[in-house]
Scaffold this motif. Structure first.
Motif, PDB file in Angstrom:
ATOM      1  N   GLU A   1      -4.508   1.364 -16.566  1.00 45.41           N
ATOM      2  CA  GLU A   1      -4.978   0.014 -16.873  1.00 45.41           C
ATOM      3  C   GLU A   1      -6.497  -0.071 -16.790  1.00 45.41           C
ATOM      4  O   GLU A   1      -7.133  -0.785 -17.557  1.00 45.41           O
ATOM      5  CB  GLU A   1      -4.359  -0.996 -15.904  1.00 45.41           C
ATOM      6  CG  GLU A   1      -2.888  -1.247 -16.117  1.00 45.41           C
ATOM      7  CD  GLU A   1      -2.608  -2.011 -17.406  1.00 45.41           C
ATOM      8  OE1 GLU A   1      -3.469  -2.767 -17.864  1.00 45.41           O
ATOM      9  OE2 GLU A   1      -1.504  -1.829 -17.963  1.00 45.41           O
ATOM     10  N   MET A   2      -7.041   0.672 -15.836  1.00 43.08           N
ATOM     11  CA  MET A   2      -8.489   0.650 -15.665  1.00 43.08           C
ATOM     12  C   MET A   2      -9.168   1.152 -16.923  1.00 43.08           C
ATOM     13  O   MET A   2     -10.065   0.500 -17.454  1.00 43.08           O
ATOM     14  CB  MET A   2      -8.844   1.561 -14.489  1.00 43.08           C
ATOM     15  CG  MET A   2     -10.192   1.296 -13.881  1.00 43.08           C
ATOM     16  SD  MET A   2     -10.561   2.494 -12.584  1.00 43.08           S
ATOM     17  CE  MET A   2      -9.049   2.535 -11.628  1.00 43.08           C
TER      18      MET A   2
ATOM     19  N   ASP B   1      -0.455   3.763 -12.047  1.00 43.67           N
ATOM     20  CA  ASP B   1      -0.311   2.319 -12.138  1.00 43.67           C
ATOM     21  C   ASP B   1      -1.644   1.615 -12.313  1.00 43.67           C
ATOM     22  O   ASP B   1      -1.686   0.497 -12.810  1.00 43.67           O
ATOM     23  CB  ASP B   1       0.378   1.779 -10.880  1.00 43.67           C
ATOM     24  CG  ASP B   1       1.841   1.533 -11.150  1.00 43.67           C
ATOM     25  OD1 ASP B   1       2.428   2.344 -11.876  1.00 43.67           O
ATOM     26  OD2 ASP B   1       2.366   0.535 -10.664  1.00 43.67           O
ATOM     27  N   CYS B   2      -2.693   2.251 -11.869  1.00 47.51           N
ATOM     28  CA  CYS B   2      -3.983   1.557 -11.852  1.00 47.51           C
ATOM     29  C   CYS B   2      -4.977   2.139 -12.837  1.00 47.51           C
ATOM     30  O   CYS B   2      -5.584   1.402 -13.601  1.00 47.51           O
ATOM     31  CB  CYS B   2      -4.582   1.601 -10.460  1.00 47.51           C
ATOM     32  SG  CYS B   2      -3.453   0.962  -9.229  1.00 47.51           S
ATOM     33  N   CYS B   3      -5.124   3.447 -12.830  1.00 54.55           N
ATOM     34  CA  CYS B   3      -6.162   4.035 -13.664  1.00 54.55           C
ATOM     35  C   CYS B   3      -5.869   3.855 -15.130  1.00 54.55           C
ATOM     36  O   CYS B   3      -6.782   3.648 -15.933  1.00 54.55           O
ATOM     37  CB  CYS B   3      -6.331   5.515 -13.344  1.00 54.55           C
ATOM     38  SG  CYS B   3      -7.335   5.752 -11.881  1.00 54.55           S
TER      39      CYS B   3
ATOM     40  N   PHE C   1       1.107   7.435  -7.955  1.00 55.90           N
ATOM     41  CA  PHE C   1       1.462   6.010  -7.976  1.00 55.90           C
ATOM     42  C   PHE C   1       0.215   5.159  -8.204  1.00 55.90           C
ATOM     43  O   PHE C   1       0.207   4.257  -9.039  1.00 55.90           O
ATOM     44  CB  PHE C   1       2.120   5.633  -6.659  1.00 55.90           C
ATOM     45  CG  PHE C   1       2.444   4.177  -6.505  1.00 55.90           C
ATOM     46  CD1 PHE C   1       3.624   3.648  -7.005  1.00 55.90           C
ATOM     47  CD2 PHE C   1       1.565   3.323  -5.855  1.00 55.90           C
ATOM     48  CE1 PHE C   1       3.921   2.306  -6.866  1.00 55.90           C
ATOM     49  CE2 PHE C   1       1.851   1.976  -5.708  1.00 55.90           C
ATOM     50  CZ  PHE C   1       3.031   1.466  -6.219  1.00 55.90           C
ATOM     51  N   LEU C   2      -0.828   5.497  -7.454  1.00 57.95           N
ATOM     52  CA  LEU C   2      -2.059   4.722  -7.559  1.00 57.95           C
ATOM     53  C   LEU C   2      -2.747   4.955  -8.903  1.00 57.95           C
ATOM     54  O   LEU C   2      -3.142   4.013  -9.582  1.00 57.95           O
ATOM     55  CB  LEU C   2      -2.985   5.131  -6.413  1.00 57.95           C
ATOM     56  CG  LEU C   2      -3.951   4.093  -5.854  1.00 57.95           C
ATOM     57  CD1 LEU C   2      -3.235   2.823  -5.480  1.00 57.95           C
ATOM     58  CD2 LEU C   2      -4.684   4.668  -4.642  1.00 57.95           C
ATOM     59  N   THR C   3      -2.862   6.198  -9.297  1.00 53.86           N
ATOM     60  CA  THR C   3      -3.606   6.498 -10.523  1.00 53.86           C
ATOM     61  C   THR C   3      -2.844   6.081 -11.770  1.00 53.86           C
ATOM     62  O   THR C   3      -3.442   5.533 -12.688  1.00 53.86           O
ATOM     63  CB  THR C   3      -3.945   7.996 -10.619  1.00 53.86           C
ATOM     64  OG1 THR C   3      -2.757   8.756 -10.461  1.00 53.86           O
ATOM     65  CG2 THR C   3      -4.942   8.384  -9.571  1.00 53.86           C
TER      66      THR C   3
ATOM     67  N   ILE D   1      -0.643   9.547  -4.727  1.00 53.66           N
ATOM     68  CA  ILE D   1      -1.839   9.529  -5.566  1.00 53.66           C
ATOM     69  C   ILE D   1      -1.448   9.163  -7.002  1.00 53.66           C
ATOM     70  O   ILE D   1      -2.118   8.354  -7.644  1.00 53.66           O
ATOM     71  CB  ILE D   1      -2.558  10.887  -5.519  1.00 53.66           C
ATOM     72  CG1 ILE D   1      -3.139  11.118  -4.118  1.00 53.66           C
ATOM     73  CG2 ILE D   1      -3.640  10.977  -6.579  1.00 53.66           C
ATOM     74  CD1 ILE D   1      -3.710  12.508  -3.900  1.00 53.66           C
TER      75      ILE D   1
END
Lengths: 112, 112
Positions: B92-93, B88-90, B84-86, B82
């Motif tokens: 930037e989001m 790396d992504c959130c 890793f996803l948040t 989780i």
DNA sequence: CCTACATTTCTAGTATTCTAGAAATGATTG
DNA sequence: CAATCATTTCTAGAATACTAGAAATGTAGG
């Protein structure tokens, strides 16, 4: 749930995860196919299939600009995926650390 | 990153995602193979392969108790996924919604 | 130790996915 | 409208994954 399966599946392949991460860092403008190709050294036809898989899963959105096609992260959908994981799992995770009696977020029906 | 590919891949299959979600709701004790089998109606040998895939990805942990083998969510590892996803992504989001100038969380090397 | 039962391994057939060169399509610019 | 360049589709071979019955293994209790 089928959407989630497709999305996890899309990220469950090395080149596609690399593409996804590259595009996360690329921000909302995304990157055109040719630049992804040069950066990640993936042959055109192979790349095209991977981009298609990612787009059909909903994690990427394509947009044409001049002669280039830009692929970018679909943030609303990516946020949905993160929420799926965190709400279904983290709620239970925290409950298992500090148990509660009330209702939890993991009551989405599906399965038995 | 290979671990993440394996974990996303493990969740990228309908029966395995059903197993994962069942075990999330089962809490830290998990469930034994036979109960998973009865609940999700998956033939024994097929189920065994899926559990193996999930365990080798790190998302599940197995524990023997009496004659039963209990599979349960590996929460530290699931939390890593989780994160890793948040991360790396959130990160930037959010940056793309309210842009910032400083460094972001998405500077983990890997890729070009 | 032998029976019962849970789970895994063996085996093999089927289906899906990955890969990438070559050909086709689509769009822009001079 | 011709030339160019980006991208996708066609094609097909190789690899990997899914499935499940049958046999084997492991464990516990009588």
């Amino acid at each position: 749930m089928k959407t989630r399966v497709r999305q996890f599946g899309a990220l469950g392949q090395e080149d596609r995860l690399r593409i996804f991460r590259l595009l996360v860092r690329a921000g909302p403008e995304g990157k055109c196919v040719d630049e992804i190709k040069r950066r990640l050294k993936i042959p055109g036809s192979t790349l095209s299939h991977h981009l298609d898989t990612l787009e059909r899963s909903g994690l990427l959105a394509a947009r044409r600009s001049g002669r280039f096609i830009y692929y970018a992260i679909d943030w609303p959908e990516t946020a949905n995926l993160i929420r799926f994981l965190t709400e279904d799992c983290c709620a239970e995770m925290h409950k298992s650390i500090r148990p509660r009696t009330g209702a939890t977020a993991a009551q989405n029906a599906e399965d038995s």
